[in-house]
Write a protein that holds these residues in place. Structure first.
Motif, PDB file in Angstrom:
ATOM      1  N   ALA A  75       0.831  -1.203   0.000  1.00 20.64           N
ATOM      2  CA  ALA A  75       0.000   0.000   0.000  1.00 20.64           C
ATOM      3  C   ALA A  75       0.868   1.257   0.000  1.00 20.64           C
ATOM      4  CB  ALA A  75      -0.927  -0.009   1.212  1.00 20.64           C
ATOM      5  N   ALA A  76       1.932   1.248   0.803  1.00 16.48           N
ATOM      6  CA  ALA A  76       2.846   2.390   0.830  1.00 16.48           C
ATOM      7  C   ALA A  76       3.510   2.584  -0.530  1.00 16.48           C
ATOM      8  CB  ALA A  76       3.899   2.188   1.914  1.00 16.48           C
ATOM      9  N   GLU A  77       3.897   1.480  -1.151  1.00 16.17           N
ATOM     10  CA  GLU A  77       4.483   1.556  -2.492  1.00 16.17           C
ATOM     11  C   GLU A  77       3.509   2.212  -3.469  1.00 16.17           C
ATOM     12  OE1 GLU A  77       5.348  -1.421  -6.260  1.00 16.17           O
ATOM     13  OE2 GLU A  77       5.089  -2.271  -4.249  1.00 16.17           O
ATOM     14  N   ASP A 129      -5.202   2.024 -19.650  1.00 13.48           N
ATOM     15  CA  ASP A 129      -4.780   0.693 -20.087  1.00 13.48           C
ATOM     16  C   ASP A 129      -4.919  -0.241 -18.891  1.00 13.48           C
ATOM     17  OD1 ASP A 129      -3.686  -1.525 -21.263  1.00 13.48           O
ATOM     18  OD2 ASP A 129      -1.678  -0.694 -21.526  1.00 13.48           O
ATOM     19  N   GLN A 130      -6.028  -0.955 -18.844  1.00 13.10           N
ATOM     20  CA  GLN A 130      -6.263  -1.860 -17.710  1.00 13.10           C
ATOM     21  C   GLN A 130      -5.578  -3.190 -17.994  1.00 13.10           C
ATOM     22  OE1 GLN A 130      -9.873  -4.181 -16.579  1.00 13.10           O
ATOM     23  NE2 GLN A 130     -10.097  -2.634 -14.981  1.00 13.10           N
ATOM     24  N   ARG A 131      -4.351  -3.315 -17.526  1.00 14.68           N
ATOM     25  CA  ARG A 131      -3.624  -4.575 -17.695  1.00 14.68           C
ATOM     26  C   ARG A 131      -4.152  -5.642 -16.752  1.00 14.68           C
ATOM     27  NH1 ARG A 131       1.861  -2.959 -18.146  1.00 14.68           N
ATOM     28  NH2 ARG A 131       2.138  -1.347 -19.728  1.00 14.68           N
ATOM     29  N   ASP A 132      -4.428  -5.265 -15.492  1.00  5.80           N
ATOM     30  CA  ASP A 132      -4.896  -6.206 -14.469  1.00  5.80           C
ATOM     31  C   ASP A 132      -6.183  -5.686 -13.840  1.00  5.80           C
ATOM     32  OD1 ASP A 132      -2.741  -8.003 -14.715  1.00  5.80           O
ATOM     33  OD2 ASP A 132      -1.510  -6.798 -13.372  1.00  5.80           O
ATOM     34  N   VAL A 133      -7.037  -6.608 -13.419  1.00  4.17           N
ATOM     35  CA  VAL A 133      -8.268  -6.245 -12.716  1.00  4.17           C
ATOM     36  C   VAL A 133      -7.922  -6.166 -11.229  1.00  4.17           C
ATOM     37  CG1 VAL A 133     -10.696  -6.776 -12.377  1.00  4.17           C
ATOM     38  CG2 VAL A 133      -9.544  -7.528 -14.461  1.00  4.17           C
ATOM     39  N   VAL A 134      -7.564  -4.988 -10.769  1.00  2.00           N
ATOM     40  CA  VAL A 134      -7.024  -4.834  -9.419  1.00  2.00           C
ATOM     41  C   VAL A 134      -8.010  -5.259  -8.331  1.00  2.00           C
ATOM     42  CG1 VAL A 134      -6.067  -3.189  -7.768  1.00  2.00           C
ATOM     43  CG2 VAL A 134      -5.384  -3.076 -10.174  1.00  2.00           C
ATOM     44  N   PRO A 135      -9.304  -4.904  -8.402  1.00  2.00           N
ATOM     45  CA  PRO A 135     -10.206  -5.355  -7.330  1.00  2.00           C
ATOM     46  C   PRO A 135     -10.288  -6.876  -7.220  1.00  2.00           C
ATOM     47  CG  PRO A 135     -11.219  -3.594  -8.601  1.00  2.00           C
ATOM     48  CD  PRO A 135      -9.993  -4.015  -9.355  1.00  2.00           C
ATOM     49  N   VAL A 136     -10.280  -7.558  -8.358  1.00  2.00           N
ATOM     50  CA  VAL A 136     -10.335  -9.020  -8.337  1.00  2.00           C
ATOM     51  C   VAL A 136      -9.017  -9.590  -7.815  1.00  2.00           C
ATOM     52  CG1 VAL A 136     -10.757 -11.099  -9.698  1.00  2.00           C
ATOM     53  CG2 VAL A 136     -11.988  -8.993 -10.225  1.00  2.00           C
ATOM     54  N   LEU A 137      -7.910  -8.971  -8.192  1.00  2.00           N
ATOM     55  CA  LEU A 137      -6.613  -9.389  -7.666  1.00  2.00           C
ATOM     56  C   LEU A 137      -6.573  -9.235  -6.156  1.00  2.00           C
ATOM     57  CD1 LEU A 137      -3.635 -10.217  -7.933  1.00  2.00           C
ATOM     58  CD2 LEU A 137      -3.097  -7.823  -8.471  1.00  2.00           C
ATOM     59  N   ALA A 138      -7.054  -8.104  -5.639  1.00  2.00           N
ATOM     60  CA  ALA A 138      -7.060  -7.879  -4.198  1.00  2.00           C
ATOM     61  C   ALA A 138      -7.915  -8.925  -3.488  1.00  2.00           C
ATOM     62  CB  ALA A 138      -7.583  -6.478  -3.888  1.00  2.00           C
ATOM     63  N   ALA A 139      -9.067  -9.232  -4.069  1.00  2.00           N
ATOM     64  CA  ALA A 139      -9.948 -10.224  -3.448  1.00  2.00           C
ATOM     65  C   ALA A 139      -9.337 -11.606  -3.430  1.00  2.00           C
ATOM     66  CB  ALA A 139     -11.289 -10.253  -4.191  1.00  2.00           C
ATOM     67  N   ARG A 146     -10.078  -7.282   2.236  1.00  2.00           N
ATOM     68  CA  ARG A 146     -10.931  -6.283   2.888  1.00  2.00           C
ATOM     69  C   ARG A 146     -10.851  -4.922   2.207  1.00  2.00           C
ATOM     70  NH1 ARG A 146      -9.346  -6.881   9.138  1.00  2.00           N
ATOM     71  NH2 ARG A 146      -7.304  -7.107   8.153  1.00  2.00           N
ATOM     72  N   LEU A 147      -9.819  -4.733   1.368  1.00  2.00           N
ATOM     73  CA  LEU A 147      -9.667  -3.467   0.652  1.00  2.00           C
ATOM     74  C   LEU A 147     -10.354  -3.484  -0.709  1.00  2.00           C
ATOM     75  CD1 LEU A 147      -5.894  -2.754   1.380  1.00  2.00           C
ATOM     76  CD2 LEU A 147      -7.873  -1.707   2.468  1.00  2.00           C
ATOM     77  N   THR A 148     -11.026  -4.590  -1.030  1.00  2.00           N
ATOM     78  CA  THR A 148     -11.649  -4.696  -2.345  1.00  2.00           C
ATOM     79  C   THR A 148     -12.586  -3.533  -2.652  1.00  2.00           C
ATOM     80  OG1 THR A 148     -11.456  -7.111  -2.298  1.00  2.00           O
ATOM     81  CG2 THR A 148     -13.053  -6.164  -3.836  1.00  2.00           C
ATOM     82  N   PRO A 149     -13.454  -3.083  -1.726  1.00  2.00           N
ATOM     83  CA  PRO A 149     -14.308  -1.927  -2.047  1.00  2.00           C
ATOM     84  C   PRO A 149     -13.514  -0.667  -2.394  1.00  2.00           C
ATOM     85  CG  PRO A 149     -15.136  -3.075  -0.103  1.00  2.00           C
ATOM     86  CD  PRO A 149     -13.794  -3.658  -0.397  1.00  2.00           C
ATOM     87  N   VAL A 150     -12.361  -0.482  -1.731  1.00  2.00           N
ATOM     88  CA  VAL A 150     -11.524   0.676  -2.039  1.00  2.00           C
ATOM     89  C   VAL A 150     -10.995   0.576  -3.465  1.00  2.00           C
ATOM     90  CG1 VAL A 150      -9.402   1.899  -1.416  1.00  2.00           C
ATOM     91  CG2 VAL A 150     -10.885   0.964   0.380  1.00  2.00           C
ATOM     92  N   PHE A 151     -10.523  -0.605  -3.834  1.00  2.00           N
ATOM     93  CA  PHE A 151      -9.994  -0.787  -5.189  1.00  2.00           C
ATOM     94  C   PHE A 151     -11.101  -0.671  -6.239  1.00  2.00           C
ATOM     95  CE2 PHE A 151      -6.654  -3.183  -2.776  1.00  2.00           C
ATOM     96  CZ  PHE A 151      -5.609  -2.326  -3.094  1.00  2.00           C
ATOM     97  N   ALA A 154     -11.619   3.011  -6.762  1.00  2.00           N
ATOM     98  CA  ALA A 154     -10.546   3.592  -7.567  1.00  2.00           C
ATOM     99  C   ALA A 154     -10.696   3.216  -9.035  1.00  2.00           C
ATOM    100  CB  ALA A 154      -9.194   3.132  -7.031  1.00  2.00           C
ATOM    101  N   GLU A 155     -11.044   1.955  -9.300  1.00  2.00           N
ATOM    102  CA  GLU A 155     -11.249   1.515 -10.673  1.00  2.00           C
ATOM    103  C   GLU A 155     -12.391   2.291 -11.327  1.00  2.00           C
ATOM    104  OE1 GLU A 155     -11.630  -2.840 -12.615  1.00  2.00           O
ATOM    105  OE2 GLU A 155     -13.362  -2.230 -11.421  1.00  2.00           O
ATOM    106  N   ARG A 156     -13.495   2.463 -10.599  1.00  2.00           N
ATOM    107  CA  ARG A 156     -14.650   3.182 -11.139  1.00  2.00           C
ATOM    108  C   ARG A 156     -14.265   4.617 -11.503  1.00  2.00           C
ATOM    109  NH1 ARG A 156     -17.461   2.529  -7.080  1.00  2.00           N
ATOM    110  NH2 ARG A 156     -18.431   0.559  -7.709  1.00  2.00           N
TER     111      ARG A 156
END
Length: 400
Positions: A75-77, A129-139, A146-151, A154-156
């Protein structure tokens, strides 16, 4: 034409530098060839230092960064790299006022939606350029679910702030349409060398290979090594093959990532050190050498929601070079390769081991025929030659 009047394309990445990131580098070269001035903003990691340079007519700006280990450090990164990248992008775009400008943001993560909004307010065409689906990756990752809603938020916002959305995956395109009612454009691959480099006895990596007979086949694994990439599953499958009495092979692993130390430990625990070699991260030229040394590519990525969305580079790399593939039946990968691979019957480690065994036991002629069919499919439907014109027509500031 002065720099102020010349169309200017700025590409920004948060998790890999160029030219190591072959997708971004192919895109940058295509935009350059279309008459745009091109700047790539990326992190100074993987042996790169912060600063600016010019390579093949492309301006590269690398900002100081680091690679986090664990949820808090990751997250810091993300926060650090997003802030550093945004500063560099604003400087680059302010230096080209008066001409047509385009900003392309490549994820992960999806933290640059404020930058996309700023760019649009200043007349810059924005591309996500959506290379990865970040919310699905987080889940799919322990500590991040637990951060999936945040991601998702951000995606939206990232999609809402973009004039154009591109993606490498049909699975991702369908998801974007269902969730956001947006039509993403498929830009699947990057330029790859179609002919593998031949094995060289002068190659230092080759000196590290395990002892093997001339009949033994070299299996390969190539990619980032994270929790979701399945390298330990591959090692478990290799252990099953050895227990079954299949021994005429060895495995070479190329790549780096947070799960690499655990994978090394796992290989030792399974007693596989004599048939598994870890090479670490490879640069672009080293990747070609590695691919020229292997006889087959293994794709062990396990059954989680994220992996089904991924159009994996190791699959298209192997297809382009007519390297046989043994893989698990993930939806996007099976769409890519169709029937031209040794595909496991299900997602279990036993089924994956059986698919590798089928490849090993097949005749050289049959393996070659399957790989040749995959290469023909790649050239007809998945190659950069098929997608470069679409990419340029869609995003190039020289066309608008």
């Amino acid at each position: 034409m002065t720099n102020g009047a010349q169309p200017h394309a700025v590409l920004v990445l948060l998790n890999l530098p160029v030219p190591d990131d072959q997708r971004a580098w192919s895109q940058a070269l295509a935009l350059r060839d279309d008459g745009a001035r091109v700047t790539v903003v990326c992190p100074a990691i993987r042996g790169r230092r912060p600063g600016s340079e010019r390579v093949d007519g492309i301006s590269i700006v690398r900002f100081a960064s680091f690679e986090g280990q664990g949820a808090l450090a990751t997250a810091a990164e993300g926060v650090w790299t997003a802030a550093a990248a945004a500063r560099a992008v604003r400087r680059a775009l302010r230096g080209s006022k008066g001409g047509r400008r385009m900003l392309q943001i490549g994820n992960p993560p999806d933290l640059l939606f404020p930058l996309a909004g700023w760019a649009r307010r200043h007349g810059v065409r924005t591309v996500y350029d959506q290379r990865d689906v970040v919310p699905v990756l987080a889940a799919s990752r322990a500590g991040f679910s637990r951060l999936t809603p945040v991601f998702l938020g951000a995606e939206r916002r990232m999609i809402a702030a973009s004039d154009v959305v591109i993606t490498p995956s049909e699975e991702q395109r369908s998801r974007i349409a269902q969730l956001y009612d947006r039509d993403a454009i498929i830009i699947r691959t990057a330029e790859v060398s179609p002919t593998p480099t031949t094995r060289s006895t002068a190659d230092p990596a080759a000196d590290a290979e395990p002892e093997s007979t001339s009949a033994a086949l070299t299996l390969g694994y190539l990619g980032v090594i994270g929790e979701q990439d399945g390298l330990t599953d591959l090692l478990d499958a290799i252990a099953l093959l050895r227990a079954d009495g299949t021994t005429d092979f060895h495995l070479e692993v190329a790549g780096d990532g947070p799960a690499l130390p655990a994978a090394r430990t796992h290989a030792t625990r399974l007693g596989l050190d004599d048939i598994v070699t870890f090479h670490g991260w490879l640069g672009p030229g080293e990747v070609d050498t590695f691919l020229g040394r292997i006889d087959a590519m293994t794709v062990p990525d396990p059954d989680n929601p994220f992996n089904h969305f991924c159009a994996m580079n190791k699959v298209t790399h192997a297809m382009a070079r007519a390297i046989p593939l043994a893989l698990r039946p993930l939806r996007e990968n099976t769409r890519l390769v169709a029937p031209h691979a040794y595909t496991a019957t299900d997602m279990t480690i036993r089924a994956f081991a059986d698919a590798i065994a089928m490849l090993l036991k097949d005749t050289p002629e049959s393996r070659a025929a399957i790989a040749a069919a995959a290469r023909t499919l790649f050239e007809a439907e998945h190659s950069w030659a098929q997608y470069a014109p679409r990419y340029v027509e869609t995003v190039s500031p020289a066309r608008r």
